[in-house]
Design a protein around this motif. Structure first.
Motif, PDB file in Angstrom:
ATOM      1  N   GLY A 154       0.814  -1.201   0.000  1.00  0.00           N
ATOM      2  CA  GLY A 154       0.000   0.000   0.000  1.00  0.00           C
ATOM      3  C   GLY A 154       0.851   1.255   0.000  1.00  0.00           C
ATOM      4  O   GLY A 154       0.455   2.286  -0.549  1.00  0.00           O
ATOM      5  N   ILE A 155       2.025   1.170   0.634  1.00  0.00           N
ATOM      6  CA  ILE A 155       2.945   2.312   0.661  1.00  0.00           C
ATOM      7  C   ILE A 155       3.321   2.707  -0.765  1.00  0.00           C
ATOM      8  O   ILE A 155       3.330   3.897  -1.110  1.00  0.00           O
ATOM      9  N   TYR A 156       3.620   1.727  -1.586  1.00  0.00           N
ATOM     10  CA  TYR A 156       3.981   1.992  -2.983  1.00  0.00           C
ATOM     11  C   TYR A 156       2.826   2.683  -3.714  1.00  0.00           C
ATOM     12  O   TYR A 156       3.028   3.662  -4.441  1.00  0.00           O
ATOM     13  N   PHE A 157       1.603   2.190  -3.497  1.00  0.00           N
ATOM     14  CA  PHE A 157       0.423   2.775  -4.140  1.00  0.00           C
ATOM     15  C   PHE A 157       0.279   4.244  -3.758  1.00  0.00           C
ATOM     16  O   PHE A 157       0.088   5.112  -4.618  1.00  0.00           O
ATOM     17  N   THR A 158       0.368   4.535  -2.460  1.00  0.00           N
ATOM     18  CA  THR A 158       0.205   5.905  -1.988  1.00  0.00           C
ATOM     19  C   THR A 158       1.314   6.815  -2.503  1.00  0.00           C
ATOM     20  O   THR A 158       1.063   7.937  -2.949  1.00  0.00           O
ATOM     21  N   ALA A 159       2.561   6.331  -2.453  1.00  0.00           N
ATOM     22  CA  ALA A 159       3.688   7.133  -2.926  1.00  0.00           C
ATOM     23  C   ALA A 159       3.537   7.469  -4.408  1.00  0.00           C
ATOM     24  O   ALA A 159       3.748   8.620  -4.825  1.00  0.00           O
ATOM     25  N   ARG A 160       3.160   6.486  -5.214  1.00  0.00           N
ATOM     26  CA  ARG A 160       2.966   6.730  -6.643  1.00  0.00           C
ATOM     27  C   ARG A 160       1.876   7.758  -6.872  1.00  0.00           C
ATOM     28  O   ARG A 160       2.003   8.648  -7.724  1.00  0.00           O
ATOM     29  N   ARG A 161       0.795   7.651  -6.121  1.00  0.00           N
ATOM     30  CA  ARG A 161      -0.311   8.601  -6.277  1.00  0.00           C
ATOM     31  C   ARG A 161       0.126  10.008  -5.890  1.00  0.00           C
ATOM     32  O   ARG A 161      -0.199  10.978  -6.582  1.00  0.00           O
ATOM     33  N   LEU A 162       0.849  10.138  -4.794  1.00  0.00           N
ATOM     34  CA  LEU A 162       1.299  11.458  -4.336  1.00  0.00           C
ATOM     35  C   LEU A 162       2.203  12.124  -5.364  1.00  0.00           C
ATOM     36  O   LEU A 162       2.029  13.300  -5.703  1.00  0.00           O
ATOM     37  N   PHE A 163       3.193  11.385  -5.854  1.00  0.00           N
ATOM     38  CA  PHE A 163       4.141  11.984  -6.784  1.00  0.00           C
ATOM     39  C   PHE A 163       3.528  12.193  -8.168  1.00  0.00           C
ATOM     40  O   PHE A 163       3.946  13.090  -8.909  1.00  0.00           O
ATOM     41  N   SER A 164       2.507  11.409  -8.510  1.00  0.00           N
ATOM     42  CA  SER A 164       1.796  11.631  -9.770  1.00  0.00           C
ATOM     43  C   SER A 164       1.010  12.934  -9.740  1.00  0.00           C
ATOM     44  O   SER A 164       0.687  13.506 -10.779  1.00  0.00           O
ATOM     45  N   ALA A 165       0.679  13.376  -8.524  1.00  0.00           N
ATOM     46  CA  ALA A 165      -0.084  14.623  -8.362  1.00  0.00           C
ATOM     47  C   ALA A 165       0.815  15.855  -8.366  1.00  0.00           C
ATOM     48  O   ALA A 165       0.331  16.971  -8.218  1.00  0.00           O
ATOM     49  N   THR A 166       2.115  15.664  -8.549  1.00  0.00           N
ATOM     50  CA  THR A 166       3.076  16.782  -8.554  1.00  0.00           C
ATOM     51  C   THR A 166       3.869  16.776  -9.850  1.00  0.00           C
ATOM     52  O   THR A 166       3.803  15.841 -10.652  1.00  0.00           O
ATOM     53  N   ASN A 167       4.644  17.824 -10.041  1.00  0.00           N
ATOM     54  CA  ASN A 167       5.560  17.896 -11.186  1.00  0.00           C
ATOM     55  C   ASN A 167       6.989  17.588 -10.771  1.00  0.00           C
ATOM     56  O   ASN A 167       7.932  17.901 -11.495  1.00  0.00           O
ATOM     57  N   LEU A 168       7.131  16.972  -9.617  1.00  0.00           N
ATOM     58  CA  LEU A 168       8.467  16.692  -9.107  1.00  0.00           C
ATOM     59  C   LEU A 168       9.138  15.585  -9.915  1.00  0.00           C
ATOM     60  O   LEU A 168       8.525  14.579 -10.268  1.00  0.00           O
ATOM     61  N   ASN A 169      10.391  15.762 -10.172  1.00  0.00           N
ATOM     62  CA  ASN A 169      11.198  14.760 -10.867  1.00  0.00           C
ATOM     63  C   ASN A 169      12.027  14.029  -9.820  1.00  0.00           C
ATOM     64  O   ASN A 169      13.043  14.526  -9.358  1.00  0.00           O
ATOM     65  N   ILE A 170      11.570  12.856  -9.433  1.00  0.00           N
ATOM     66  CA  ILE A 170      12.273  12.115  -8.391  1.00  0.00           C
ATOM     67  C   ILE A 170      12.816  10.804  -8.951  1.00  0.00           C
ATOM     68  O   ILE A 170      12.358  10.303  -9.976  1.00  0.00           O
ATOM     69  N   ILE A 171      13.801  10.257  -8.268  1.00  0.00           N
ATOM     70  CA  ILE A 171      14.385   8.966  -8.640  1.00  0.00           C
ATOM     71  C   ILE A 171      13.783   7.914  -7.710  1.00  0.00           C
ATOM     72  O   ILE A 171      14.048   7.912  -6.509  1.00  0.00           O
ATOM     73  N   GLU A 172      12.959   7.066  -8.268  1.00  0.00           N
ATOM     74  CA  GLU A 172      12.195   6.093  -7.486  1.00  0.00           C
ATOM     75  C   GLU A 172      13.010   4.846  -7.157  1.00  0.00           C
ATOM     76  O   GLU A 172      13.700   4.297  -8.012  1.00  0.00           O
ATOM     77  N   ALA A 173      12.924   4.403  -5.897  1.00  0.00           N
ATOM     78  CA  ALA A 173      13.575   3.164  -5.473  1.00  0.00           C
ATOM     79  C   ALA A 173      12.532   2.256  -4.839  1.00  0.00           C
ATOM     80  O   ALA A 173      11.814   2.676  -3.926  1.00  0.00           O
ATOM     81  N   ASN A 174      12.428   1.034  -5.332  1.00  0.00           N
ATOM     82  CA  ASN A 174      11.434   0.087  -4.836  1.00  0.00           C
ATOM     83  C   ASN A 174      12.107  -1.021  -4.048  1.00  0.00           C
ATOM     84  O   ASN A 174      12.512  -2.050  -4.591  1.00  0.00           O
ATOM     85  N   ILE A 175      12.268  -0.794  -2.751  1.00  0.00           N
ATOM     86  CA  ILE A 175      12.914  -1.773  -1.881  1.00  0.00           C
ATOM     87  C   ILE A 175      12.133  -1.853  -0.573  1.00  0.00           C
ATOM     88  O   ILE A 175      11.333  -0.973  -0.259  1.00  0.00           O
TER      89      ILE A 175
END
Length: 266
Positions: A154-175
């Motif tokens: 669920g953490i991954y789902f929420t994080a993806r949704r939050l960053f999709s709502a912004t124009n931030l360019n982040i480097i995603e790590a899935n661990i």
């Protein structure tokens, strides 16, 4: 008196939700009725979480309460990555009950595929970074390396949704959480997104209490308002009290504005 709450997408934004587990014995008597149309069942399968996590803690309490209060055997292998995997298992018929973040379950609920039996806890958004980090707000994550958690969580789902709502360019790590905290403390990663009830994850509690020191980053009022308006069925404004994890030095350092979703039994 046992308290249990049947959710709908219209209810959540307007009602305060209990922060502690509520009426699990009563919840299970209802769960039996919902999971069996004609005959009472005395054995159910639950999908909760992995060892040491918040959902494992809640799942074990459900198993114990079901046995002692309802005389029901509940099986749970505690081998799930979290909400997204739990929901898949429920929809595929691999589990009778599942612990799922409300934001993860909301679409399936709208389509009538699952029914939320009860809210068990608030799940707070935690944005964690090093104590000496330059990150002070959510927007400071632009260009940074950020841990999203395991893909089926669920953490991954929420994080993806939050960053999709912004124009931030982040480097995603899935661990996972353990490896994520190790990399955060070694400064191989800049920030860690975690969603869960405050203090309920043994792993998170231990990492925040162990040097090198970490801290929590507040979420701006503007972004909180955007999320609660955009996803009113999933999120509400929340405050994490000062010292919720550690009293001295306090973590968080002051009352922390953030958002919360709900941990629901579905």
């Amino acid at each position: 008196m046992h308290i249990f709450t049947k959710l709908s997408t219209a209810i959540y934004p307007h009602h305060k939700l209990p922060s502690k587990l509520i009426g699990i014995g009563g919840i299970f008597l209802w769960a039996i009725a919902l999971t069996s149309c004609t005959t009472q069942r005395h054995s159910l399968t639950l999908s909760s979480g992995a060892n040491g996590g918040a959902y494992e803690n809640i799942g074990r309490q459900i198993v114990i309460s079901a046995r002692e209060v309802g005389k029901i055997k509940v099986r749970d292998n505690y081998d799930s990555y979290g909400s997204q995997q739990n929901l898949k298992r429920l929809l595929n018929g691999e589990a009778d009950l599942a612990l799922v973040q409300l934001d993860v379950a909301s679409e399936a609920m709208k389509m009538g595929k699952v029914q939320a039996i009860a809210v068990l806890a608030h799940e707070y958004l935690h944005l964690i970074t090093q104590s000496d980090s330059e990150i002070e707000t959510f927007t400071d994550l632009d260009g940074k390396r950020v841990i999203f958690g395991a893909p089926e969580s669920g953490i991954y789902f929420t994080a993806r949704r939050l960053f999709s709502a912004t124009n931030l360019n982040i480097i995603e790590a899935n661990i996972d959480i353990k490896e994520g905290f190790d990399k955060l403390k070694q400064k191989e990663i800049d920030a860690f997104v975690y969603v869960g009830p405050v203090g309920s994850s043994k792993k998170v509690q231990a990492e925040l209490a162990t040097p090198p020191l970490l801290r929590l980053v507040p979420i701006s009022t503007a972004f909180i308002n955007y999320l609660t308006i955009q996803f009113p069925e999933s999120y509400q404004s929340a405050t994490m009290p000062k010292g919720s994890y550690i009293p001295l030095p306090p973590i968080p350092q002051e009352d922390l504005p953030t958002i919360s979703t709900a941990a629901a039994l579905v």
